[in-house]
Design an enzyme around this catalytic site. Structure first.
Site: not given
Ligand code: COA
Length: 379
Positions: A264, A316
């Protein structure tokens, strides 16, 4: 590298603060996500998507009366204009559902009663209307491309229940609907992520909300952003066996492939949404007899922990197995992300319009410095 204006190129705009927002705080160091002051864990445990919509749009949790009013307002605006139904009916069944959604949201802009009104009141009405309409677009297309009759929205039930009802043509069980509602809450808002930035850039030219959301949906589609949840499920299906997960991950890493659902830009620790979704993936697996997908996910996570300890699962990673176990087709995972992000995108657009300045960065020119024009027959 120095630019025309003497400053340096910031690849991927990492660390650049390009907007102020009261809507959410993404605390990458401590792995916290906060909507308008409220921790995501607290909201996932106690709130509903409709309540979170009120929170991000109006800046505070609603009273009981305000919540009822907003729920009603969302529920009565679920139907699509006939022209949009026709557009979806005539769209190619093999189109990616994100392309369909992007096109339908763009087209909705031509039928919106507030189309030419960019006032704060009209934009709030559009935010509510679009949040109500987008789930209907997604479900309508899914039914049609599967050769089934579309199921029209009902004015009862919350957004999560009604969406699952339209998608599957039957009443969802309450536990599944609650987990889906939690997924919507977790995906509602996330700072200046790529799609929100794209939306804000479009709005900053004083273009309209439908145009800004069309930009956002196109941006969300990419596999480095929202599209990652589809790629995660493809990886889990390819691995297919928890015992093989470690070897498959190692092979992928040896080929320098990215393991989708990990890493991320902002979180340098575990994404707090992944922590919550991991729990739901495990519970849903047990309840539906599909623990295999949770087990494979856990093994992938363990392999990543050994090889790439600095890369943590993001939102996700576990949303993929959750949606799959609910029976949702893989290429609808990103449209579902878009359904939940409608509230966050529109909340940030309201902020952008309220304090607008054109977003217009610069680029470093790295082409040839000075060429002389050569007539075409002398080249
Ligand atoms: N699997 C394997 N390696 C990864 C990786 C992943 N999922 N994510 C990042 N890396 C590696 C990169 O290869 C790079 O290594 P290098 O320096 O040796 O070249 C390094 O980590 C930094 O990656 P970079 O792409 O510069 O980081 P970023 O901040 O720009 O990217 C993401 C953030 C999210 C785009 C990136 O982590 C990624 O591609 N993840 C997978 C897609 C995904 O899950 N997206 C959803 C995000 S919510």
């Amino acid at each position: 590298m120095s630019t025309n204006s003497g400053s340096s190129v910031n690849s991927g705009l990492e660390g650049v603060v390009a907007a102020a927002t009261q809507t959410s705080l993404v605390d990458g160091k401590n792995g916290r996500l906060v909507y308008r002051g409220y921790d995501i864990d607290d909201l996932a445990d106690h709130s509903t998507y409709e309540e979170v919509c009120h929170l991000v749009w109006y800046g505070r949790l609603p009273s009981r009366r305000e919540l009822t009013e907003l729920e009603h307002s969302l529920a009565i605006q679920r139907e699509l204009p006939k022209e949009i139904e026709r557009l979806i009916t005539e769209a190619p069944g093999k189109a990616h559902p994100m392309d369909l959604l992007r096109t339908a949201v763009s087209a909705l802009g031509m039928y919106d009663p507030d189309a030419r009104d960019n006032s704060p009141e009209a934009n709030l009405r559009k935010a509510i209307r679009l949040t109500a309409q987008v789930p209907t677009i997604v479900a309508f297309f899914e039914r049609l491309r599967s050769g089934l009759e579309p199921v029209h929205p009902r004015q009862s039930g919350n957004l999560a229940e009604n969406f699952l009802y339209m998608l599957f043509g039957k009443e969802p069980d309450l536990e599944t609907a609650r987990i889906f509602d939690i997924c919507l809450i977790l995906h509602t808002e996330h700072g200046l992520n790529a799609s929100t930035f794209a939306a804000r850039v479009t709005a900053s030219t004083l273009s309209d909300m439908h145009s800004a959301l069309t930009s956002a949906i196109g941006t969300l589609k990419g596999s480095l952003h929202g599209g990652a949840n589809e790629r995660v499920m493809e990886t889990l299906l390819k691995i297919d066996d928890a015992a093989k997960a470690r070897d498959r991950v190692n092979e992928m890493l040896a080929r320098k492939e990215r393991i989708m659902g990990f890493g991320h830009r902002v979180y340098k620790t575990e994404d707090p949404r992944a922590t919550i979704l991991r729990r739901h993936s495990e519970a849903l697996g047990r309840r539906t007899g599909q623990s295999k997908w949770y087990d494979i996910s856990r093994e992938v996570e363990k392999a990543m922990r050994e090889d790439k300890p600095d890369l943590y699962p993001n939102v996700d990673f576990y949303s993929a197995s959750v949606y799959h176990m609910m029976g949702i087709p893989i290429d609808q995972f990103t449209p579902i992300f878009a359904i939940s992000r409608m509230a966050g995108w529109t909340a940030q657009l309201l902020e952008q319009y309220a304090n607008n300045r054109l977003i217009r960065p610069e680029s470093e020119y790295i082409g040839p410095p000075s060429l002389k024009y050569v007539p075409i027959d002398q080249r």
